[in-house]
Write a protein that holds these residues in place. Structure first.
Motif, short mmCIF file in Angstrom:
data_model
loop_
_atom_site.label_atom_id
_atom_site.label_comp_id
_atom_site.label_asym_id
_atom_site.label_seq_id
_atom_site.Cartn_x
_atom_site.Cartn_y
_atom_site.Cartn_z
N GLY A 151 0.83 -1.20 0.00
CA GLY A 151 0.00 0.00 0.00
C GLY A 151 0.86 1.25 0.00
N ASN A 152 0.31 2.35 0.46
CA ASN A 152 1.05 3.61 0.46
C ASN A 152 2.03 3.67 1.63
N LYS A 153 2.72 4.77 1.75
CA LYS A 153 3.76 4.92 2.78
C LYS A 153 3.18 4.73 4.18
N GLU A 154 2.02 5.30 4.44
CA GLU A 154 1.43 5.16 5.78
C GLU A 154 1.07 3.72 6.07
N GLU A 155 0.49 3.02 5.10
CA GLU A 155 0.16 1.61 5.31
C GLU A 155 1.42 0.79 5.54
#
Length: 196
Positions: free
Chosen positions: A52-56
């Protein structure tokens, strides 16, 4: 029949471990996607597809870190007395903060001390994670009061908070280069506050 896509050409666990180290060294805000993909040995589309994205990715990294690098915290809760719970936790923590094969300090402390462009989501996530550990310790210390292992009138919530403040303070000092023996000296002093 249509192909389902190429199989992954990388080990997701190894890639996640490498991401942990990057986040640990640079914090969430200080870590770029380029830092991550280079360390993980994958390209951005592969990273997004797998994590997923950086936060995920960061949330998954913190979960893996808690399961592996902080297993000592769960183990400490199984000790038979409150004093041994606290001592095992703080001693193992001092050792973990100064492992030669890992960055100094603690991912959950260093990863989100600075606020950033995410409106505080990461800082809140990490604070909630640390508070969950504090609650688990407070629950264990409450049991110790109920069983007579800690004196009546002991505030298990305040004692758990104190232990976590020592742990988190040691993490900040370890990141600044304070060595293992100095952290253990702090633990020696902290243990004086634990009844029994």
């Amino acid at each position: 029949m249509a192909e389902r896509g190429r199989p992954r050409g990388f080990d997701a666990g190894t890639a996640l471990d490498r991401a942990i180290e990057v986040f640990w060294r640079h914090g969430y805000e200080g870590t770029s996607l380029t830092d991550l993909t280079e360390a993980m040995g994958i390209n951005r589309p592969s990273m997004y597809a797998a994590f997923g994205n950086k936060e995920e990715l960061f949330r998954r990294a913190v979960t893996r870190y808690a399961e592996a690098d902080m297993a000592y915290a769960r183990d400490a809760l199984a000790e038979p007395t409150a004093r041994r719970v606290v001592e095992r936790f703080l001693r193992a923590n001092a050792d973990a903060l100064t492992r030669p094969d890992r960055p100094s300090g603690c991912l959950s402390v260093q990863g989100g001390l600075a606020g950033g462009s995410d409106n505080g989501h990461i800082a809140r996530f990490l604070a909630e994670s640390r508070l969950a550990g504090e609650k688990a310790l407070a629950d264990r210390l409450t049991r110790a009061v109920d069983e007579g292992d800690l004196p009546a009138g002991t505030d298990p919530v305040a004692l758990a908070r104190y232990v976590m403040v020592v742990s988190e303070g040691n993490a900040v000092h370890a990141a600044a280069g304070v060595g293992r023996s100095a952290l253990h000296a702090t633990v020696d002093l902290a243990l004086r506050a634990v009844p029994g």
